[in-house]
Motif scaffolding. Structure first.
Motif, PDB file in Angstrom:
ATOM      1  N   GLN A  65       0.880  -1.337   0.066  1.00 33.97           N
ATOM      2  CA  GLN A  65      -0.152  -0.088  -0.016  1.00 33.97           C
ATOM      3  C   GLN A  65       0.747   1.188   0.065  1.00 33.97           C
ATOM      4  O   GLN A  65       1.629   1.224   0.725  1.00 33.97           O
ATOM      5  CB  GLN A  65      -0.958   0.127   1.212  1.00 33.97           C
ATOM      6  N   PRO A  66       0.698   2.296  -0.896  1.00 34.48           N
ATOM      7  CA  PRO A  66       1.462   3.422  -0.980  1.00 34.48           C
ATOM      8  C   PRO A  66       1.335   4.075   0.579  1.00 34.48           C
ATOM      9  O   PRO A  66       0.223   4.225   1.023  1.00 34.48           O
ATOM     10  CB  PRO A  66       0.635   4.304  -1.970  1.00 34.48           C
ATOM     11  N   ALA A  67       2.294   4.931   0.986  1.00 34.07           N
ATOM     12  CA  ALA A  67       2.536   5.662   1.979  1.00 34.07           C
ATOM     13  C   ALA A  67       1.992   4.578   3.261  1.00 34.07           C
ATOM     14  O   ALA A  67       1.469   5.417   4.406  1.00 34.07           O
ATOM     15  CB  ALA A  67       1.250   6.849   2.130  1.00 34.07           C
ATOM     16  N   GLY A  68       2.099   3.571   3.164  1.00 26.80           N
ATOM     17  CA  GLY A  68       2.016   2.547   4.235  1.00 26.80           C
ATOM     18  C   GLY A  68       3.062   1.581   4.615  1.00 26.80           C
ATOM     19  O   GLY A  68       2.902   0.501   5.390  1.00 26.80           O
ATOM     20  N   LEU A  69       4.423   1.700   4.070  1.00 30.46           N
ATOM     21  CA  LEU A  69       5.302   0.818   4.336  1.00 30.46           C
ATOM     22  C   LEU A  69       5.837   0.563   5.565  1.00 30.46           C
ATOM     23  O   LEU A  69       6.259  -0.459   5.830  1.00 30.46           O
ATOM     24  CB  LEU A  69       6.662   1.197   3.192  1.00 30.46           C
ATOM     25  N   ASP A  70       5.559   1.725   6.283  1.00 32.80           N
ATOM     26  CA  ASP A  70       6.208   1.770   7.613  1.00 32.80           C
ATOM     27  C   ASP A  70       5.198   0.823   8.744  1.00 32.80           C
ATOM     28  O   ASP A  70       5.556   0.657   9.721  1.00 32.80           O
ATOM     29  CB  ASP A  70       6.369   3.360   8.301  1.00 32.80           C
ATOM     30  N   ASN A  71       4.065   0.515   8.010  1.00 31.05           N
ATOM     31  CA  ASN A  71       3.292  -0.372   8.898  1.00 31.05           C
ATOM     32  C   ASN A  71       3.410  -1.851   8.215  1.00 31.05           C
ATOM     33  O   ASN A  71       2.321  -2.783   9.000  1.00 31.05           O
ATOM     34  CB  ASN A  71       1.760   0.165   8.593  1.00 31.05           C
ATOM     35  N   SER A  76       8.396   8.652   4.194  1.00 37.82           N
ATOM     36  CA  SER A  76       8.645   7.295   4.862  1.00 37.82           C
ATOM     37  C   SER A  76       8.736   6.390   4.031  1.00 37.82           C
ATOM     38  O   SER A  76       9.483   5.179   4.464  1.00 37.82           O
ATOM     39  CB  SER A  76       7.410   7.264   6.138  1.00 37.82           C
ATOM     40  N   ASP A  77       7.818   6.003   3.043  1.00 37.79           N
ATOM     41  CA  ASP A  77       8.112   4.982   1.956  1.00 37.79           C
ATOM     42  C   ASP A  77       9.483   4.662   1.654  1.00 37.79           C
ATOM     43  O   ASP A  77      10.074   3.757   1.550  1.00 37.79           O
ATOM     44  CB  ASP A  77       7.296   5.116   0.623  1.00 37.79           C
ATOM     45  N   HIS A  78      10.256   5.901   1.313  1.00 42.82           N
ATOM     46  CA  HIS A  78      11.583   5.808   0.945  1.00 42.82           C
ATOM     47  C   HIS A  78      12.637   5.467   1.970  1.00 42.82           C
ATOM     48  O   HIS A  78      13.508   4.768   1.650  1.00 42.82           O
ATOM     49  CB  HIS A  78      12.281   7.074   0.439  1.00 42.82           C
TER      50      HIS A  78
END
Length: 223
Positions: free
Chosen positions: A77-83, A115-117
């Motif tokens: 999911q975009p903008a959700g990799l930190d989860n 955050s995704d980066h």
């Protein structure tokens, strides 16, 4: 030597903004170039079906214009990799690397503001320790407009290039590819504008004493 290159993009367009000219140069030299995309609109409810369909078409069009040897979509999911549990990311990356066994990797910078980066960077560094991926000889960070330049910190974490690639011959082709991402590219002074892209190419070119260039930070280089 026939290089095997993988460019890791947290989102489609990062590869073109960060190292589009360099990827085109690799292809012109006969190298294998693979595109690994971490996130997919289809994994999120934040986009319409029309947007999702358009993104699929865009990815197909961009892949064709570059002539990528493969496109790997990890589907997070975009903008959700930190989860996402790190173990899940690492397993997906291991499978990708083992299937290609590349020698050269391009990835986002560690201190980008998105955050995704940051997550993509950390996951790749974790999975490419020399005893885990001995075939990887070069690990190289690219800069992404509106992400790398906005990663402000009182510490000395700003992007400081130690490698430049002369992309003068590939600028027009790169710009044509970026036009595929018209929804992401806006007018000046928005940081992801064609004027900003050209300005960065000229700046990096002047630093390397060529017409246009892309700049990188080498993390690992084994000869």
């Amino acid at each position: 030597m026939n290089k095997k290159v993988v460019v890791f993009a947290p989102h489609p367009d990062d590869e073109s903004l960060g190292c589009g000219g360099t990827l085109l140069k690799h292809k012109s030299l006969g190298h294998e170039v693979h595109w690994c995309i971490f996130t997919d609109m289809s994994a999120s409810d934040a986009y319409t079906q029309e947007q999702k369909k358009q993104r699929v078409n865009t990815v197909e069009q961009v892949a064709k214009l570059y002539g990528f040897d493969s496109v790997i979509n990890l589907g997070f999911q975009p903008a959700g990799l930190d989860n996402v549990p790190m173990g899940q990311l690492l397993n997906a990356l291991k499978d990708t690397l083992e299937s290609i066994k590349p020698d050269t990797l391009y990835l986002p910078y560690a201190f980008d503001v998105h955050s995704d980066h940051k997550v993509v960077y950390q996951a790749i560094i974790s999975v490419t320790k020399t005893f885990r991926a001995p075939y990887v000889s070069s690990i190289i960070c690219y800069e992404t407009l509106s992400e790398t330049d906005y990663g402000l910190s009182p510490l000395n974490t700003q992007f400081q290039p130690n490698m430049y690639v002369d992309t003068s011959e590939y600028i027009e082709q790169k710009h044509q590819i970026l036009k595929c991402y018209e929804s992401e590219m806006q007018t000046h002074p928005f940081p992801r504008s064609f004027k900003a892209v050209e300005a960065l190419e000229v700046l990096r070119g002047s630093q390397a004493f060529v017409d246009a260039a892309e700049a990188f930070v080498i993390l690992r280089q084994r000869w």
